[in-house]
Design a protein around this motif. Sequence first.
Motif, PDB file in Angstrom:
ATOM      1  N   THR A  68       0.856  -1.189   0.000  1.00  0.00           N
ATOM      2  CA  THR A  68       0.000   0.000   0.000  1.00  0.00           C
ATOM      3  C   THR A  68       0.891   1.237   0.000  1.00  0.00           C
ATOM      4  OG1 THR A  68      -1.741  -1.170   1.184  1.00  0.00           O
ATOM      5  CG2 THR A  68      -1.800   1.238   1.271  1.00  0.00           C
ATOM      6  N   HIS A  69       0.636   2.152  -0.941  1.00  0.00           N
ATOM      7  CA  HIS A  69       1.432   3.373  -1.070  1.00  0.00           C
ATOM      8  C   HIS A  69       0.659   4.559  -0.506  1.00  0.00           C
ATOM      9  CE1 HIS A  69       3.091   0.530  -3.921  1.00  0.00           C
ATOM     10  NE2 HIS A  69       4.194   1.254  -3.997  1.00  0.00           N
ATOM     11  N   VAL A  81       0.344   0.252  12.880  1.00  0.00           N
ATOM     12  CA  VAL A  81       0.922   0.614  14.170  1.00  0.00           C
ATOM     13  C   VAL A  81       2.447   0.625  14.046  1.00  0.00           C
ATOM     14  CG1 VAL A  81       1.088  -0.020  16.605  1.00  0.00           C
ATOM     15  CG2 VAL A  81      -1.023  -0.510  15.324  1.00  0.00           C
ATOM     16  N   PHE A  82       3.034   1.781  14.310  1.00  0.00           N
ATOM     17  CA  PHE A  82       4.489   1.930  14.241  1.00  0.00           C
ATOM     18  C   PHE A  82       5.087   1.842  15.641  1.00  0.00           C
ATOM     19  CE2 PHE A  82       5.646   3.639   9.972  1.00  0.00           C
ATOM     20  CZ  PHE A  82       4.385   3.610   9.403  1.00  0.00           C
ATOM     21  N   GLY A  96      11.009   6.942  -0.207  1.00  0.00           N
ATOM     22  CA  GLY A  96      12.066   6.144  -0.803  1.00  0.00           C
ATOM     23  C   GLY A  96      11.689   4.682  -0.948  1.00  0.00           C
ATOM     24  N   PRO A  97      12.619   3.876  -1.513  1.00  0.00           N
ATOM     25  CA  PRO A  97      12.303   2.482  -1.855  1.00  0.00           C
ATOM     26  C   PRO A  97      12.401   1.521  -0.665  1.00  0.00           C
ATOM     27  CG  PRO A  97      14.488   3.030  -2.643  1.00  0.00           C
ATOM     28  CD  PRO A  97      13.935   4.288  -2.028  1.00  0.00           C
ATOM     29  N   LEU A  98      11.748   1.861   0.425  1.00  0.00           N
ATOM     30  CA  LEU A  98      11.694   0.984   1.599  1.00  0.00           C
ATOM     31  C   LEU A  98      10.239   0.693   1.930  1.00  0.00           C
ATOM     32  CD1 LEU A  98      13.031  -0.391   4.114  1.00  0.00           C
ATOM     33  CD2 LEU A  98      12.528   1.738   5.325  1.00  0.00           C
ATOM     34  N   THR A  99       9.905  -0.604   2.034  1.00  0.00           N
ATOM     35  CA  THR A  99       8.562  -1.011   2.429  1.00  0.00           C
ATOM     36  C   THR A  99       8.622  -1.572   3.840  1.00  0.00           C
ATOM     37  OG1 THR A  99       7.896  -1.499   0.161  1.00  0.00           O
ATOM     38  CG2 THR A  99       6.671  -2.622   1.898  1.00  0.00           C
ATOM     39  N   LEU A 100       7.705  -1.131   4.691  1.00  0.00           N
ATOM     40  CA  LEU A 100       7.636  -1.645   6.064  1.00  0.00           C
ATOM     41  C   LEU A 100       6.402  -2.524   6.218  1.00  0.00           C
ATOM     42  CD1 LEU A 100       8.565   1.591   8.063  1.00  0.00           C
ATOM     43  CD2 LEU A 100      10.028  -0.418   7.638  1.00  0.00           C
ATOM     44  N   VAL A 101       6.585  -3.711   6.792  1.00  0.00           N
ATOM     45  CA  VAL A 101       5.458  -4.585   7.128  1.00  0.00           C
ATOM     46  C   VAL A 101       5.159  -4.395   8.609  1.00  0.00           C
ATOM     47  CG1 VAL A 101       4.703  -6.994   7.366  1.00  0.00           C
ATOM     48  CG2 VAL A 101       5.906  -6.255   5.295  1.00  0.00           C
ATOM     49  N   LEU A 102       3.933  -3.980   8.898  1.00  0.00           N
ATOM     50  CA  LEU A 102       3.560  -3.526  10.247  1.00  0.00           C
ATOM     51  C   LEU A 102       2.206  -4.092  10.640  1.00  0.00           C
ATOM     52  CD1 LEU A 102       4.325   0.179   9.337  1.00  0.00           C
ATOM     53  CD2 LEU A 102       5.743  -1.203  10.871  1.00  0.00           C
ATOM     54  N   PRO A 103       1.899  -4.121  11.948  1.00  0.00           N
ATOM     55  CA  PRO A 103       0.551  -4.530  12.350  1.00  0.00           C
ATOM     56  C   PRO A 103      -0.486  -3.581  11.753  1.00  0.00           C
ATOM     57  CG  PRO A 103       2.016  -4.415  14.257  1.00  0.00           C
ATOM     58  CD  PRO A 103       2.747  -3.790  13.098  1.00  0.00           C
ATOM     59  N   ARG A 104      -1.496  -4.172  11.167  1.00  0.00           N
ATOM     60  CA  ARG A 104      -2.498  -3.400  10.440  1.00  0.00           C
ATOM     61  C   ARG A 104      -3.568  -2.854  11.380  1.00  0.00           C
ATOM     62  NH1 ARG A 104      -6.589  -6.692   6.363  1.00  0.00           N
ATOM     63  NH2 ARG A 104      -8.014  -4.959   6.081  1.00  0.00           N
ATOM     64  N   ARG A 105      -4.023  -1.640  11.138  1.00  0.00           N
ATOM     65  CA  ARG A 105      -5.192  -1.116  11.864  1.00  0.00           C
ATOM     66  C   ARG A 105      -6.433  -1.522  11.083  1.00  0.00           C
ATOM     67  NH1 ARG A 105      -3.423   2.570  15.693  1.00  0.00           N
ATOM     68  NH2 ARG A 105      -1.517   3.710  15.141  1.00  0.00           N
ATOM     69  N   GLU A 106      -7.194  -2.427  11.679  1.00  0.00           N
ATOM     70  CA  GLU A 106      -8.371  -2.985  10.982  1.00  0.00           C
ATOM     71  C   GLU A 106      -9.355  -1.892  10.582  1.00  0.00           C
ATOM     72  OE1 GLU A 106      -9.116  -6.156  10.165  1.00  0.00           O
ATOM     73  OE2 GLU A 106      -7.312  -7.041  11.039  1.00  0.00           O
ATOM     74  N   GLU A 107      -9.438  -0.853  11.418  1.00  0.00           N
ATOM     75  CA  GLU A 107     -10.475   0.158  11.219  1.00  0.00           C
ATOM     76  C   GLU A 107     -10.123   1.145  10.102  1.00  0.00           C
ATOM     77  OE1 GLU A 107      -8.365  -0.122  13.666  1.00  0.00           O
ATOM     78  OE2 GLU A 107      -7.536   1.841  14.182  1.00  0.00           O
ATOM     79  N   ALA A 108      -8.938   0.987   9.503  1.00  0.00           N
ATOM     80  CA  ALA A 108      -8.473   1.996   8.551  1.00  0.00           C
ATOM     81  C   ALA A 108      -9.164   1.928   7.189  1.00  0.00           C
ATOM     82  CB  ALA A 108      -6.968   1.895   8.372  1.00  0.00           C
ATOM     83  N   GLY A 109      -9.904   0.865   6.938  1.00  0.00           N
ATOM     84  CA  GLY A 109     -10.681   0.808   5.705  1.00  0.00           C
ATOM     85  C   GLY A 109      -9.945   0.255   4.496  1.00  0.00           C
ATOM     86  N   ILE A 110      -8.749  -0.300   4.704  1.00  0.00           N
ATOM     87  CA  ILE A 110      -8.037  -0.940   3.594  1.00  0.00           C
ATOM     88  C   ILE A 110      -8.726  -2.285   3.310  1.00  0.00           C
ATOM     89  CG2 ILE A 110      -5.827  -1.957   2.874  1.00  0.00           C
ATOM     90  CD1 ILE A 110      -5.822   1.118   3.044  1.00  0.00           C
ATOM     91  N   ALA A 111      -8.985  -2.564   2.042  1.00  0.00           N
ATOM     92  CA  ALA A 111      -9.697  -3.790   1.671  1.00  0.00           C
ATOM     93  C   ALA A 111      -8.879  -5.026   2.069  1.00  0.00           C
ATOM     94  CB  ALA A 111      -9.956  -3.800   0.166  1.00  0.00           C
ATOM     95  N   ASP A 112      -9.575  -6.059   2.565  1.00  0.00           N
ATOM     96  CA  ASP A 112      -8.897  -7.300   2.966  1.00  0.00           C
ATOM     97  C   ASP A 112      -8.119  -7.937   1.818  1.00  0.00           C
ATOM     98  OD1 ASP A 112      -9.546  -7.512   5.649  1.00  0.00           O
ATOM     99  OD2 ASP A 112     -11.474  -8.464   5.249  1.00  0.00           O
ATOM    100  N   THR A 120      -1.213  -8.062   9.115  1.00  0.00           N
ATOM    101  CA  THR A 120      -0.165  -7.059   8.894  1.00  0.00           C
ATOM    102  C   THR A 120      -0.383  -6.386   7.542  1.00  0.00           C
ATOM    103  OG1 THR A 120       1.232  -8.789   7.963  1.00  0.00           O
ATOM    104  CG2 THR A 120       1.580  -8.238  10.278  1.00  0.00           C
ATOM    105  N   ILE A 121       0.271  -5.230   7.361  1.00  0.00           N
ATOM    106  CA  ILE A 121       0.156  -4.516   6.088  1.00  0.00           C
ATOM    107  C   ILE A 121       1.525  -4.012   5.666  1.00  0.00           C
ATOM    108  CG2 ILE A 121      -0.495  -2.360   7.296  1.00  0.00           C
ATOM    109  CD1 ILE A 121      -2.241  -1.676   4.824  1.00  0.00           C
TER     110      ILE A 121
END
Length: 307
Positions: A68-69, A81-82, A96-112, A120-121
């Motif tokens: 997700t960008h 969550v950071f 920059g070209p760094l992707t972080l995999v982090l615990p996802r906030r379910e309530e943020a509305g990103i499609a499953d 995680t996201i």
Amino acid sequence: MVAPSLPTEIIPANAAGIDRACTILAQGAPVAVPTETVYGLAADATDALAVARIYKAKGRPDFNPLITHVFDLEAAEKLAVFNDEARELAEMYWPGPLTLVLPRREEAGIADVVTAGLPTIAIRVPAHPVMRALLHRYGKPLAAPSANASGRISPTQAAHVAASLAGRIRLILDGGPCEQGIESTIIAATGDGLRLLRRGPIHVPEAAEAKGDKIEAPGQLLSHYAPQKRLRLDATEAGKNELLIGYGEIEGDLHLGDDPVTAAARLFSLLHEADASEAAGIAVAPIPGEGLPAAIRDRLKRAAAPR
Ligand code: AMP
Ligand code: MG
């Protein structure tokens, strides 16, 4: 395979081009856009159908979670969550070209379907001025894998995108060649130290290479996103204490829809819902066909495999 049928516009990535891209994104269709790594095929990350159309266009045989960008760290913190380590990396390397995999906030509305059902996201703040302008103007997170048909090399020029996706997508924003030409570094910061999931342009010495059972590469990810309940495939009716997920003419307790794009869009949400239900097991109707249906079947087969 998807029949090539859509007329594909290739237009310069100027202000008018960005406007055009926003219009198409808002209609739920993916657009190809340059980033500093490779060209991405972007869709509104809050629109499950739009994201399912990425998979359809790419003819991907499986469902890897997508990156997700977002425009900046503030927007990223709304989605995940950071911890301190993650925030430090973000401040150092974003945009920059760094992707972080982090615990996802379910309530943020990103499609499953973006995270393939994971808790995680994967998030990135890209540096390319065109992708930044698009994120800023569109105002919502964009899910984007590389803009190539599955199994083809990653595209670093608009012409590469056209060669593999013309006829399958509506718009390519031409912003010239990509600088890096290799995909972003992926680092997981999910609470237990930093782990390198994919090597890339940014080297972070503090991130230990994931190994053994810690690997979160696509193959190893699969057991994580399987439901807890027993899953039975190609079912035409529910057995005792089973919840049936229908498709097409098979109704069921929950329904995937009547076409593959809708089914892909709903798949992970419905699996979650079925897993949280009172039923002892989950049965899923047959999903016939090649291309996207095959990707859905692949995902279901892995979810049904004994663990
Ligand atoms: P691509 O979009 O082709 O650059 O690939 C995205 C990569 O990010 C894939 O290798 C995914 O497996 C990885 N990825 C995306 N989301 C996650 C996640 N939540 N956990 C681990 N890896 C992820
Ligand atoms: Mg790729």
